[in-house]
Design a protein around this motif. Sequence first.
Motif, PDB file in Angstrom:
ATOM      1  N   TYR A   1       0.845  -1.189   0.000  1.00 35.66           N
ATOM      2  CA  TYR A   1       0.000   0.000   0.000  1.00 35.66           C
ATOM      3  C   TYR A   1       0.880   1.238   0.000  1.00 35.66           C
ATOM      4  O   TYR A   1       1.923   1.276   0.634  1.00 35.66           O
ATOM      5  N   LYS A   2       0.447   2.265  -0.722  1.00 34.37           N
ATOM      6  CA  LYS A   2       1.198   3.510  -0.789  1.00 34.37           C
ATOM      7  C   LYS A   2       0.300   4.657  -0.356  1.00 34.37           C
ATOM      8  O   LYS A   2      -0.853   4.739  -0.777  1.00 34.37           O
ATOM      9  N   TYR A   3       0.866   5.500   0.467  1.00 28.52           N
ATOM     10  CA  TYR A   3       0.124   6.631   1.006  1.00 28.52           C
ATOM     11  C   TYR A   3       0.973   7.888   0.955  1.00 28.52           C
ATOM     12  O   TYR A   3       2.194   7.819   0.925  1.00 28.52           O
ATOM     13  N   ARG A   4       0.303   9.024   0.953  1.00 27.56           N
ATOM     14  CA  ARG A   4       0.948  10.316   1.139  1.00 27.56           C
ATOM     15  C   ARG A   4       0.231  10.975   2.301  1.00 27.56           C
ATOM     16  O   ARG A   4      -0.991  10.915   2.411  1.00 27.56           O
TER      17      ARG A   4
ATOM     18  N   SER B   1      -7.720   0.015   7.827  1.00 29.47           N
ATOM     19  CA  SER B   1      -6.660  -0.476   8.701  1.00 29.47           C
ATOM     20  C   SER B   1      -5.262  -0.209   8.153  1.00 29.47           C
ATOM     21  O   SER B   1      -4.342   0.067   8.912  1.00 29.47           O
ATOM     22  N   GLN B   2      -5.069  -0.259   6.836  1.00 33.04           N
ATOM     23  CA  GLN B   2      -3.745  -0.018   6.274  1.00 33.04           C
ATOM     24  C   GLN B   2      -3.341   1.446   6.442  1.00 33.04           C
ATOM     25  O   GLN B   2      -2.203   1.748   6.788  1.00 33.04           O
ATOM     26  N   GLY B   3      -4.263   2.363   6.187  1.00 32.36           N
ATOM     27  CA  GLY B   3      -3.977   3.780   6.385  1.00 32.36           C
ATOM     28  C   GLY B   3      -3.727   4.099   7.843  1.00 32.36           C
ATOM     29  O   GLY B   3      -2.852   4.900   8.176  1.00 32.36           O
TER      30      GLY B   3
ATOM     31  N   LEU C   1      -0.029   5.482  12.301  1.00 37.06           N
ATOM     32  CA  LEU C   1       0.445   5.135  13.638  1.00 37.06           C
ATOM     33  C   LEU C   1       1.923   4.781  13.635  1.00 37.06           C
ATOM     34  O   LEU C   1       2.639   5.054  14.598  1.00 37.06           O
ATOM     35  N   LYS C   2       2.406   4.176  12.543  1.00 34.90           N
ATOM     36  CA  LYS C   2       3.827   3.856  12.439  1.00 34.90           C
ATOM     37  C   LYS C   2       4.674   5.126  12.389  1.00 34.90           C
ATOM     38  O   LYS C   2       5.797   5.150  12.869  1.00 34.90           O
ATOM     39  N   ARG C   3       4.128   6.166  11.838  1.00 40.85           N
ATOM     40  CA  ARG C   3       4.868   7.409  11.677  1.00 40.85           C
ATOM     41  C   ARG C   3       4.504   8.464  12.717  1.00 40.85           C
ATOM     42  O   ARG C   3       4.875   9.618  12.595  1.00 40.85           O
TER      43      ARG C   3
ATOM     44  N   SER D   1       7.246  14.914  16.152  1.00 36.19           N
ATOM     45  CA  SER D   1       8.485  15.695  16.101  1.00 36.19           C
ATOM     46  C   SER D   1       8.413  16.809  15.059  1.00 36.19           C
ATOM     47  O   SER D   1       9.317  17.624  14.973  1.00 36.19           O
ATOM     48  N   GLY D   2       7.340  16.842  14.268  1.00 33.48           N
ATOM     49  CA  GLY D   2       7.147  17.920  13.296  1.00 33.48           C
ATOM     50  C   GLY D   2       7.656  17.614  11.907  1.00 33.48           C
ATOM     51  O   GLY D   2       7.765  18.516  11.087  1.00 33.48           O
ATOM     52  N   ALA D   3       7.961  16.389  11.595  1.00 37.57           N
ATOM     53  CA  ALA D   3       8.514  16.043  10.286  1.00 37.57           C
ATOM     54  C   ALA D   3       7.526  16.304   9.146  1.00 37.57           C
ATOM     55  O   ALA D   3       7.939  16.595   8.035  1.00 37.57           O
ATOM     56  N   TYR D   4       6.242  16.204   9.410  1.00 38.43           N
ATOM     57  CA  TYR D   4       5.250  16.413   8.353  1.00 38.43           C
ATOM     58  C   TYR D   4       4.624  17.801   8.410  1.00 38.43           C
ATOM     59  O   TYR D   4       3.795  18.134   7.608  1.00 38.43           O
TER      60      TYR D   4
END
Length: 72
Positions: free
Chosen positions: A3-6, A47-49, A54-56, A62-65
Motif C-alpha cells: 500500500y502507498k500513502y501520502r 486499517s492499512q492507512g 500510527l507507524k509514523r 516531532s514535526g517532520a510532516y
Amino acid sequence: MKYKYRMKIIFVDEEGERFIEVLDKMSWNIYGFYEREFEGLDVRDNSQGRKYVLKRMHLIRSGAYDGCGEGI
C-alpha cells in the motif's frame, strides 16, 4: 501488494491537535482525521492507512510532516 500513502498535516488547531490528511494512492481516497482519532480508529476503518499513520506518529509529533511542502 504494498500500500502507498501520502500524508500531510493540514492545520494545527488552537489546542495543538493536528489534523492529518492521508491520500491512498491505490484507490485515490483521502482520509482526514485528527491525530487522536487515528489512534482510536477501529481495525475495520481503513486499517492499512491507520497502520501507516500510527507507524509514523513519532515523526508527526516531532514535526517532520508539519509544513514540509510534501503531501497531497
